[in-house]
Design a protein around this motif. Structure first.
Motif, PDB file in Angstrom:
ATOM      1  N   ILE A   1      12.164  10.725  -1.069  1.00  0.00           N
ATOM      2  CA  ILE A   1      12.354   9.909   0.143  1.00  0.00           C
ATOM      3  C   ILE A   1      11.323   8.766   0.111  1.00  0.00           C
ATOM      4  O   ILE A   1      10.155   8.985  -0.243  1.00  0.00           O
ATOM      5  CB  ILE A   1      12.167  10.745   1.417  1.00  0.00           C
ATOM      6  N   GLN A   2      11.772   7.510   0.532  1.00  0.00           N
ATOM      7  CA  GLN A   2      10.832   6.378   0.674  1.00  0.00           C
ATOM      8  C   GLN A   2      11.038   5.699   2.036  1.00  0.00           C
ATOM      9  O   GLN A   2      12.175   5.546   2.481  1.00  0.00           O
ATOM     10  CB  GLN A   2      11.006   5.364  -0.450  1.00  0.00           C
ATOM     11  N   ILE A   3       9.934   5.401   2.647  1.00  0.00           N
ATOM     12  CA  ILE A   3       9.973   4.712   3.963  1.00  0.00           C
ATOM     13  C   ILE A   3       9.012   3.510   3.891  1.00  0.00           C
ATOM     14  O   ILE A   3       7.833   3.703   3.590  1.00  0.00           O
ATOM     15  CB  ILE A   3       9.553   5.652   5.096  1.00  0.00           C
TER      16      ILE A   3
ATOM     17  N   PRO B   1       0.848  -1.201   0.000  1.00  0.00           N
ATOM     18  CA  PRO B   1       0.000   0.000   0.000  1.00  0.00           C
ATOM     19  C   PRO B   1       0.891   1.262   0.000  1.00  0.00           C
ATOM     20  O   PRO B   1       1.913   1.292   0.700  1.00  0.00           O
ATOM     21  CB  PRO B   1      -0.780  -0.112   1.304  1.00  0.00           C
ATOM     22  N   VAL B   2       0.551   2.293  -0.785  1.00  0.00           N
ATOM     23  CA  VAL B   2       1.409   3.486  -0.971  1.00  0.00           C
ATOM     24  C   VAL B   2       0.663   4.731  -0.501  1.00  0.00           C
ATOM     25  O   VAL B   2      -0.531   4.908  -0.809  1.00  0.00           O
ATOM     26  CB  VAL B   2       1.829   3.629  -2.431  1.00  0.00           C
ATOM     27  N   THR B   3       1.404   5.581   0.208  1.00  0.00           N
ATOM     28  CA  THR B   3       0.900   6.913   0.616  1.00  0.00           C
ATOM     29  C   THR B   3       1.905   7.958   0.106  1.00  0.00           C
ATOM     30  O   THR B   3       3.125   7.796   0.354  1.00  0.00           O
ATOM     31  CB  THR B   3       0.777   7.023   2.136  1.00  0.00           C
TER      32      THR B   3
ATOM     33  N   THR C   1       3.665  -4.578   3.524  1.00  0.00           N
ATOM     34  CA  THR C   1       3.990  -3.499   4.467  1.00  0.00           C
ATOM     35  C   THR C   1       3.670  -2.143   3.820  1.00  0.00           C
ATOM     36  O   THR C   1       4.045  -1.890   2.666  1.00  0.00           O
ATOM     37  CB  THR C   1       5.470  -3.561   4.854  1.00  0.00           C
ATOM     38  N   PRO C   2       2.973  -1.219   4.484  1.00  0.00           N
ATOM     39  CA  PRO C   2       2.668   0.120   3.911  1.00  0.00           C
ATOM     40  C   PRO C   2       3.959   0.902   3.639  1.00  0.00           C
ATOM     41  O   PRO C   2       4.918   0.837   4.417  1.00  0.00           O
ATOM     42  CB  PRO C   2       1.834   0.776   4.995  1.00  0.00           C
TER      43      PRO C   2
END
Length: 662
Positions: free
Chosen positions: A642-644, A629-631, A655-656
């Motif tokens: 940036i990616q977390i 899932p992506v926000t 994992t989101p």
């Protein structure tokens, strides 16, 4: 007070024929009187059954008399010089009686009371005639059932005393009497034992059955008593004596009278084997062994002095003896048996009858003529030599030549025993087989005659085969109450024990839920079987925890006072989700019972892909295509800065992911 004066039968006339003169003896079943047969003017013996034997139950008198009459007819047909003849039978005042030959002499019991014990030669001489009588009965289908010294009569000489026992005429009495009384008693009392316990055979005690081997055993005990002066067993109660015959082997006579030859020990122990199949088949077979034993004693000791202590010093122990087979003179005329009777021992010549005066004169003249003629003397010598050879060959054949030694067959297989018997020219018969813990199936446990015993060439050996170790499966008693399960196990000779009971959801309390050894396992008689009984349903019911989280499961089990045991396992399910449980939901358990839970470790971790530098919309499509899932934050139309989680981070699938774009 004179007991004979008090006897109301003295002087009475029985059946209008037999005048009672005196009382001879009183036994356990009957009283014996002397009487005069007024029709034939001869002395006879009259045996009358005691009133207690014939009239304890009035309803069975007729049946008893009928049986007694049948037995009397059978005995009357038994004609043998060593059997007390039966002349007549009937009833007097409702009591059955027998009219028998009157034998002037004493019973063997009286002789033993006076002499205490007999020397071997006397013992075997009496045994030969006793067994000859019993053998005749066995050939006629009769079993005596009560062989003992009281029923063996030793004839009295005309001079008024008992002659040398080796030359005495022996007669056996009471054939069939015990059987008639016992058969009648069976109907009223249920297989009552009617034998004298000092001489009773083991199978008569344990099974109540009798056959010719039963008489062989009792004759062996009589042999033991003649040699030692006592019976092998005694006790405070008759039943204690009877069971000693079942539980113990008769000792060798030489253990009580040192110095007796081994052949006598072998003879007694062969006749008194506890297993009937190991004894001589009947009195005739034992008679042959007695004759062989007598021959051996005569061969070894024919010139030995008789019975003297080894030491001249006084001793309280039995003296050691040197045993001799004394060769007696020819039997006196009064002691001779009728024609064809077997009563003289091996090697003894029968005294010739006194010739009549006219015949004697003619024979004397013929003898004088032949001896005065050389050819006559030569003819006489030839005849004497020929007769001597015939007698020697005949004696060798009937005494030794027609016999062979029985081969050793014990421990062989049935096939091997048959082959060895065929080589020896012998026939095999088989007794009822029996179980044995050590001997394999179809191996030989016992034989009769025993190995090395004398047997007629072409004769028959009876073998007892092994059925192997006795084994049987444990019966299925699960689901039965304890009492029924115990009865089933005891019926197959198993020992029952109780184990620790346990709760069971399906079986009520007191019912067998498990068994050890398991149902169907092969066990031997006497093995212990443990039964586990149900305590009924347990007081606590296990809840359904599958699919719940570990936290929920802990809470639920704690409320029921159950102990949680966790085991983590790989799974696609989310971490800490309950995958399985034991016991299953709905099972009954006690407080404090452990409940084992299988807990998910969660799916396996994967590496997070790199999307930094990609347009935000493109990066979102890539991640969502892989199940993340992506926000997006700041500017969704810009580039990912940036990616977390970050690039190559180990994360669970799904994992989101948060993308920062500008």
């Amino acid at each position: 007070m004179d007991t004979q004066v008090a006897d109301t039968l003295l002087g009475s006339l029985i059946d209008g024929r037999y005048r009672i003169r005196g009382r001879v003896a009183r036994g356990g079943m009957a009283t014996v009187y002397t009487a005069t047969d007024e029709r034939l003017e001869r002395t006879v013996a009259v045996k009358i059954i005691h009133p207690t034997q014939a009239s304890e139950a009035r309803s069975r008198i007729a049946n008893f008399v009928a049986r007694f009459t049948d037995e009397a007819k059978t005995i009357a047909r038994l004609t043998h010089p060593n059997v007390v003849a039966v002349y007549d039978q009937g009833t007097h005042a409702g009591l059955p009686y027998l009219v028998m030959e009157y034998v002037r002499g004493r019973t063997l019991r009286d002789v033993l009371a006076e002499r205490r014990r007999l020397n071997p030669d006397e013992t075997l001489a009496i045994a030969e005639q006793m067994l000859a009588a019993i053998a005749a009965a066995h050939r006629a289908g009769l079993v005596h059932r009560d062989v003992k010294p009281e029923n063996v009569l030793v004839a009295e000489a005309p001079t008024g005393g008992v002659a040398n026992l080796v030359d005495s005429v022996v007669k056996v009495a009471d054939f069939g009497l015990a059987r008639a009384v016992e058969a009648s008693a069976d109907e009223e009392q249920g297989n009552q034992l009617m034998a004298t316990v000092a001489y009773v055979a083991p199978e008569l005690v344990t099974e109540g059955r009798a056959d010719p081997r039963t008489d062989v055993y009792s004759a062996g005990i009589v042999l033991f008593e003649m040699l030692t002066g006592r019976v092998p067993y005694d006790g405070d109660r008759p039943v204690d004596v009877a069971w000693q015959h079942v539980d113990r082997d008769v000792p060798a006579p030489s253990t009580l009278v040192p110095g007796l030859p081994p052949v006598l020990d072998d003879l007694v122990q062969r006749a008194t084997r506890r297993d009937p199949g190991a004894r001589p088949a009947d009195a005739g077979a034992l008679l042959a062994e007695v004759q062989v034993a007598r021959d051996r004693l005569g061969d070894v000791n024919s010139h030995t002095a008789v019975l003297r202590p080894v030491s001249d010093e006084p001793s309280f122990s039995q003296p050691t003896m040197m045993v001799a087979a004394v060769q007696p003179p020819n039997r006196p005329a009064w002691a001779r048996l009728p024609e064809g009777a077997s009563g003289q021992g091996p090697g003894r010549r029968r005294a010739a009858p006194e010739p009549a005066e006219g015949l004697g004169a003619r024979l004397a003249a013929l003898r004088s003529t032949m001896l005065n003629n050389p050819r006559g003397r030569l003819a006489v010598a030839a005849v004497v030599v020929t007769l001597g050879l015939v007698a020697a060959i005949g004696g060798w054949w009937f005494g030794v030549g027609r016999y062979t030694d029985a081969p050793q067959l014990v421990s062989l297989t049935k096939t091997e025993a048959q082959a060895r018997a065929d080589r020896a020219g012998l026939v095999l018969e088989y007794a009822e087989p029996r179980f044995d813990e050590k001997a394999p199936k179809d191996s030989v446990l016992g034989q009769s005659p025993a190995s090395a015993a004398k047997i007629v060439k072409g004769g028959t050996i009876t073998l007892t085969l092994s059925l192997g170790p006795e084994r049987f499966p444990v019966p299925d008693v699960i689901g039965k109450v304890f009492e029924l399960a115990e009865a089933d196990l005891l019926n197959v000779k198993l020992v029952v024990a109780k184990g620790t009971p346990r709760y069971d959801d399906s079986l009520p309390a007191g019912v067998v839920v498990d068994i050890s050894p398991k149902v169907g396992a092969e066990v031997k008689p006497g093995a212990k079987v443990t039964l586990i009984l149900s305590r009924g349903r347990a007081p606590v019911t296990v809840p359904n925890l599958v699919g719940k989280s570990l936290t929920e499961a802990r809470t639920a089990l704690a409320q029921l006072n159950l102990v949680l045991v966790e085991t983590y396992k790989d799974s696609d399910k989310p971490r800490d989700e309950i995958l399985g449980q034991s016991p299953a939901d709905g099972a009954g358990v006690e407080k404090g019972t452990q409940v084992k839970l299988d807990v998910s470790k969660g799916p396996p971790l994967v590496a997070m892909p790199r999307v930094i530098g990609l347009p935000c919309q493109q990066a979102k499509q890539v991640l969502e295509g892989q199940g993340y899932p992506v926000t997006m934050t700041i500017n969704p139309n810009a580039v990912v800065r940036i990616q977390i989680p970050g690039e190559n981070a180990q994360v669970a699938p799904g994992t989101p992911v948060t993308l920062t774009c500008f």
